[in-house]
Design a protein around this motif. Structure first.
Motif, short mmCIF file in Angstrom:
data_model
loop_
_atom_site.label_atom_id
_atom_site.label_comp_id
_atom_site.label_asym_id
_atom_site.label_seq_id
_atom_site.Cartn_x
_atom_site.Cartn_y
_atom_site.Cartn_z
N GLU A 67 64.21 49.75 50.48
CA GLU A 67 64.89 50.31 49.31
C GLU A 67 64.22 49.82 48.03
OE1 GLU A 67 69.06 49.15 51.07
OE2 GLU A 67 69.33 50.56 49.41
N ARG A 68 64.13 50.72 47.06
CA ARG A 68 63.57 50.37 45.75
C ARG A 68 64.37 51.10 44.69
NH1 ARG A 68 61.42 46.95 48.42
NH2 ARG A 68 59.20 46.71 48.87
N ILE A 69 64.50 50.51 43.48
CA ILE A 69 65.30 51.18 42.45
C ILE A 69 64.69 52.50 42.02
CG2 ILE A 69 66.44 49.11 41.55
CD1 ILE A 69 64.45 49.24 39.19
N TRP A 70 63.38 52.67 42.23
CA TRP A 70 62.69 53.92 41.85
C TRP A 70 62.56 54.89 43.03
CZ3 TRP A 70 58.77 53.65 45.23
CH2 TRP A 70 58.30 52.38 45.57
N GLY A 71 63.13 54.54 44.17
CA GLY A 71 62.91 55.34 45.39
C GLY A 71 63.78 56.58 45.46
N GLY A 72 63.51 57.43 46.45
CA GLY A 72 64.25 58.68 46.63
C GLY A 72 64.56 58.95 48.09
N GLN A 73 64.60 60.23 48.44
CA GLN A 73 64.99 60.63 49.80
C GLN A 73 63.88 61.33 50.58
OE1 GLN A 73 67.83 62.59 47.51
NE2 GLN A 73 67.86 60.47 46.82
N LYS A 74 62.69 61.43 49.98
CA LYS A 74 61.64 62.21 50.65
C LYS A 74 61.15 61.59 51.96
CE LYS A 74 59.96 64.73 46.67
NZ LYS A 74 59.17 64.50 45.44
N LEU A 75 61.35 60.28 52.11
CA LEU A 75 60.92 59.68 53.38
C LEU A 75 61.78 60.19 54.53
CD1 LEU A 75 60.10 56.13 52.02
CD2 LEU A 75 58.48 57.75 53.01
N ARG A 76 62.98 60.69 54.19
CA ARG A 76 63.79 61.37 55.20
C ARG A 76 63.48 62.86 55.24
NH1 ARG A 76 69.41 60.44 53.89
NH2 ARG A 76 69.12 62.09 52.37
N THR A 77 63.51 63.52 54.07
CA THR A 77 63.39 64.98 54.06
C THR A 77 61.99 65.44 54.44
OG1 THR A 77 62.92 64.96 51.68
CG2 THR A 77 65.22 65.25 52.33
N GLU A 78 60.97 64.66 54.11
CA GLU A 78 59.58 65.07 54.40
C GLU A 78 59.03 64.43 55.67
OE1 GLU A 78 57.33 67.10 52.58
OE2 GLU A 78 59.21 67.81 51.71
N TYR A 79 59.46 63.20 55.96
CA TYR A 79 58.82 62.46 57.06
C TYR A 79 59.79 62.12 58.19
CZ TYR A 79 55.03 62.56 53.90
OH TYR A 79 54.04 63.04 53.07
N ASP A 80 61.07 62.51 58.02
CA ASP A 80 62.03 62.39 59.11
C ASP A 80 62.34 60.94 59.50
OD1 ASP A 80 63.71 63.86 60.66
OD2 ASP A 80 62.33 64.07 62.35
N TYR A 81 62.18 60.01 58.56
CA TYR A 81 62.52 58.62 58.86
C TYR A 81 64.00 58.38 58.55
CZ TYR A 81 57.43 58.05 58.56
OH TYR A 81 56.09 58.18 58.73
N GLU A 82 64.60 57.45 59.28
CA GLU A 82 65.99 57.06 59.00
C GLU A 82 65.99 56.11 57.83
OE1 GLU A 82 68.48 55.66 62.21
OE2 GLU A 82 67.46 57.09 63.55
N ILE A 83 66.35 56.62 56.65
CA ILE A 83 66.28 55.77 55.47
C ILE A 83 67.60 55.03 55.24
CG2 ILE A 83 64.46 57.11 54.35
CD1 ILE A 83 66.53 58.43 52.58
N PRO A 84 67.53 53.80 54.73
CA PRO A 84 68.75 52.99 54.56
C PRO A 84 69.63 53.45 53.40
CG PRO A 84 66.83 51.75 53.81
CD PRO A 84 66.31 53.02 54.42
N SER A 85 69.06 54.14 52.39
CA SER A 85 69.87 54.62 51.27
C SER A 85 69.12 55.74 50.56
CB SER A 85 70.16 53.50 50.28
OG SER A 85 69.07 53.34 49.39
#
Ligand code: ZN
Length: 319
Positions: A15-33
């Motif tokens: 998690e990073r304050i500048w992060g988003g959701q593309k690691l889930r939407t583009e790469y299908d990873y289970e992201i923590p937030s």
């Protein structure tokens, strides 16, 4: 001895304050937030070591494999030192702070860690007009200090527009920041030392600014900025186009475009492979492994010949 199976790795999501959701939407990873900034996809670094998903070493970390199975990496058993490289995917939903990293000598003497950080970026996607910071415009140390004192950040920092497929080489001592709307695959030395020079005067919900490291940043920044020339070369092997993005002291990085079939020979001690687009089969000694966008693996030294079939893009690297 480790057999000649590829080593598939599980990304470590951060998690990073500048992060988003593309690691889930583009790469299908289970992201923590919904603010997930980094996937450490090939990592033996203690701040986020990748787990091995298959074969005899399943459940162990890449760091375990590095210490206990040197033959995988073509190293002598008494070889000292840490795994040298780290590969990440970064999703910048907001601007990252402006930062700089030390070289090996500074990292060892001042921070007591084995590696400084030279890094490079392959731009996986970028929104229209997306921009990053690379280098600065001060000609002398005096000018550099003065622009910072006066808060003349627009004058000091160099902005560069980027698009998908661009490559950016960032040697240690280079001021840099990834901008909002950019997703990159980063290949770097295995180091986590960052000096923050400027954070756009942003504050968190409590009204606090993030900590800066002005003195250290100034100590390690290359002044004046030097553009690092990169010579790119293309090689065609069957239906595989291998483009060398950079070859330097710490790593060589390639972009591979596969449209069909190719047989490859191992020419490095071991290979780090990331699938960034499409789907392909990897064949080794009659065994087939399924590769798709978001898959990351290491090809051990025992693999002398392998073939690829499908339509896919890869970022490949070695020491
Ligand atoms: Zn960096």
């Amino acid at each position: 001895m480790y057999n000649n199976e590829p080593i598939f790795l599980q990304p470590v999501l951060q998690e990073r304050i500048w992060g988003g959701q593309k690691l889930r939407t583009e790469y299908d990873y289970e992201i923590p937030s919904d603010k997930t900034g980094e996937a450490w996809v090939i990592s033996a670094h203690p701040h986020g070591p990748s787990k091995i998903m298959n074969g005899a070493l399943a459940g162990q970390t890449l760091a375990d494999a590095w210490y206990e199975h040197k033959e995988i990496f073509n190293k002598a058993e008494d070889e000292q030192g840490e795994y040298p490289l780290l590969v990440k995917i970064l999703d910048a939903a907001d601007d990252l702070s402006v930062q700089v990293h030390p070289d090996d000598e500074f990292a060892r003497t001042v921070e007591n860690v084995p590696y400084g950080k030279t890094e490079c970026w392959y731009v996986l996607s970028a929104e229209e007009g997306a921009e990053l910071v690379l280098g600065h415009n001060a000609k002398t140390q005096e000018e550099f200090d003065q622009m910072i004192d006066r808060g003349e950040w627009d004058k000091l920092l160099r902005g560069v527009k980027v698009k998908a497929g661009d490559f950016v080489y960032v040697p240690s001592g280079t001021i840099h920041a990834i901008g909002k709307g950019i997703v990159i695959l980063e290949t770097q030395q295995s180091s986590d030392i960052t000096y923050r020079l400027y954070d756009y005067d942003r504050t968190d919900v409590a009204g606090n600014k993030r900590e800066l490291h002005l003195e250290r940043s100034t100590q390690v920044t290359t002044i004046p900025h030097q553009d690092a020339p990169v010579e790119q070369m293309e090689k065609v092997n069957g239906d595989l186009i291998e483009k060398k993005l950079v070859e330097e002291q710490y790593f060589s990085v390639y972009h591979w475009q596969l449209n069909g079939q190719a047989t490859c020979e191992m020419t490095a001690d071991f290979l780090q492979v990331s699938v960034v687009e499409g789907r392909a089969a990897l064949m080794i000694d009659g065994k087939s492994f399924d590769l798709k966008k978001g898959t990351h693996l290491i090809l051990p030294h025992s693999v002398t010949t392998y073939s690829l079939e499908g339509n896919a893009e890869f970022i490949v690297s070695h020491e």
